[in-house]
Design an enzyme around this catalytic site. Structure first.
Site, PDB file in Angstrom:
ATOM      1  N   ASP A  34       0.824  -1.210   0.000  1.00 41.16           N
ATOM      2  CA  ASP A  34       0.000   0.000   0.000  1.00 41.16           C
ATOM      3  C   ASP A  34       0.858   1.260   0.000  1.00 41.16           C
ATOM      4  OD1 ASP A  34      -2.164  -1.625  -0.024  1.00 41.16           O
ATOM      5  OD2 ASP A  34      -2.897  -1.103   1.973  1.00 41.16           O
ATOM      6  N   SER A  44      -4.834   1.775  13.823  1.00 42.73           N
ATOM      7  CA  SER A  44      -3.892   1.358  14.870  1.00 42.73           C
ATOM      8  C   SER A  44      -3.994   2.224  16.109  1.00 42.73           C
ATOM      9  CB  SER A  44      -2.455   1.394  14.329  1.00 42.73           C
ATOM     10  OG  SER A  44      -2.032   2.723  14.100  1.00 42.73           O
ATOM     11  N   ASN A  92      -4.405   8.697   2.310  1.00 45.79           N
ATOM     12  CA  ASN A  92      -4.749   8.019   3.559  1.00 45.79           C
ATOM     13  C   ASN A  92      -5.107   8.993   4.676  1.00 45.79           C
ATOM     14  OD1 ASN A  92      -4.632   5.366   2.787  1.00 45.79           O
ATOM     15  ND2 ASN A  92      -2.900   4.825   4.070  1.00 45.79           N
ATOM     16  N   GLU A  93      -4.154   9.807   5.062  1.00 46.27           N
ATOM     17  CA  GLU A  93      -4.380  10.697   6.197  1.00 46.27           C
ATOM     18  C   GLU A  93      -3.404  11.847   6.223  1.00 46.27           C
ATOM     19  OE1 GLU A  93      -1.178   8.296   6.983  1.00 46.27           O
ATOM     20  OE2 GLU A  93      -3.105   7.299   7.319  1.00 46.27           O
ATOM     21  N   ARG A  99       2.822   6.345  -2.846  1.00 41.71           N
ATOM     22  CA  ARG A  99       3.833   7.063  -3.623  1.00 41.71           C
ATOM     23  C   ARG A  99       3.369   7.277  -5.065  1.00 41.71           C
ATOM     24  NH1 ARG A  99       7.679  10.008  -0.948  1.00 41.71           N
ATOM     25  NH2 ARG A  99       8.392   8.856   0.887  1.00 41.71           N
ATOM     26  N   THR A 144      -8.158   2.199   7.485  1.00 44.49           N
ATOM     27  CA  THR A 144      -7.576   0.897   7.807  1.00 44.49           C
ATOM     28  C   THR A 144      -6.067   0.992   8.027  1.00 44.49           C
ATOM     29  OG1 THR A 144      -7.405   0.446   5.430  1.00 44.49           O
ATOM     30  CG2 THR A 144      -9.326  -0.440   6.591  1.00 44.49           C
ATOM     31  N   TYR A 160      -3.104   4.085   9.759  1.00 44.26           N
ATOM     32  CA  TYR A 160      -2.639   4.684  11.018  1.00 44.26           C
ATOM     33  C   TYR A 160      -3.792   4.920  11.979  1.00 44.26           C
ATOM     34  CZ  TYR A 160       0.334   7.896  13.802  1.00 44.26           C
ATOM     35  OH  TYR A 160       1.051   8.520  14.799  1.00 44.26           O
TER      36      TYR A 160
END
Length: 289
Positions: A69, A190, A144-145, A74, A185, A187
């Site tokens: 992922d 977690s 993602n974030e 990137r 799903t 960072y």
């Protein structure tokens, strides 16, 4: 069809997948372009010459990412707003985005030729700061974030947070994650955040190790404009966009909102998000289920 191939690893497993991939693509007369840095590392082992690219343009039909992922994250910085669909071949570990295994490469190529696939549009986040910062300005979006966190200290920071110009709270924590459904799903998960399905029009705010136990992840509409200010014992803090990190001065105004474009992920009919979720999170491995 014109295809771009990207990878950031030069290990045996990505190379083996690349060899299978180019063999299948050549058999079906695809125009193959390999990212220049990756090609420099693998050209001697391929025993044949290929065209290369450093930047993409709209003439490409799709991009194939070989890795995990992180490699797709990137690749997103190359695709940007060009609307080029991304296909992920998984040579990493978890792989919520890169789901095609090496033994599925030929089937995936045939599905592309037959247009037997779907496009999953993924929301991105954009960031704006009221200070000069080359790292952020050169690539101001994340799939993602976007997260703020402490730097050069073990002390917690305070993250003053506003939603649509209304004060929410000041998180006393190691940092704060603003995640898209795609990043839920990663960072965020977690750190105790919820899993959000990719097509949900939502974002999630997840504090990182908050001191106040009442601080919990918060799901908001993806049209919300989020404003942050960080303070702490050190004069600077970190901001990360997926895997890219920049340093900002404390009390810099950070504005985060949904980006004006999406990333197109190519998915095939034999895979769904729920199926991937069960496999990756090992749901059902407990015999009691």
């Amino acid at each position: 069809m014109k295809v771009a191939i990207f990878s950031q690893f030069q290990k045996k497993k990505p190379l083996a997948s690349l060899e299978v991939l180019v063999k299948v693509l050549k058999e079906h007369n695809f125009k193959i372009f390999i990212e220049a840095t990756f090609y420099k590392h693998v050209s001697k082992k391929l025993n044949q010459e290929f065209n290369t690219f450093t930047d993409l343009d709209s003439s490409f039909d799709f991009l194939i990412s070989i890795g995990g992922d992180g490699t797709i994250l990137r690749a997103v910085t190359l695709v940007r707003d060009l609307n080029i669909p991304i296909v992920g071949i998984n040579t990493g570990r978890l792989g919520f985005l890169a789901t095609i295994q090496q033994d599925q490469i030929e089937d995936a190529v045939l599905a592309i030729i037959n247009k037997d696939y779907q496009i999953s549009e993924r929301t991105l986040l954009s960031i704006d700061v009221n200070e000069e910062n080359k790292e952020i300005q050169s690539c101001n979006f994340a799939l993602n974030e976007i997260a703020v966190s402490r730097k050069n200290t073990t002390s917690m920071i305070t993250v003053e947070t506003e939603l649509n110009d209304e004060y929410l709270t000041s998180y006393w924590s190691d940092g704060l994650i603003i995640s898209t459904p795609t990043g839920s799903t990663g960072y965020s998960l977690s750190c105790g955040g919820p899993v959000i399905t990719p097509n949900a029009a939502s974002l999630v705010l997840t504090p990182i190790a908050p001191h106040n136990l009442s601080a919990r992840p918060l799901v908001i509409e993806d049209s919300t404009v989020i404003k942050l200010k960080v303070d702490g014992r050190e004069k600077k803090h970190l901001v990360s966009l997926d895997s890219r990190i920049a340093t900002l001065n404390n009390n810099t105004l950070i504005t985060i909102k949904k980006a004006p474009f999406t990333i197109k992920m190519m998915t095939f009919h034999n895979e769904t998000f729920l199926d991937t979720l069960r496999k990756k999170l090992l749901w059902g491995e407990d015999k009691r289920n």
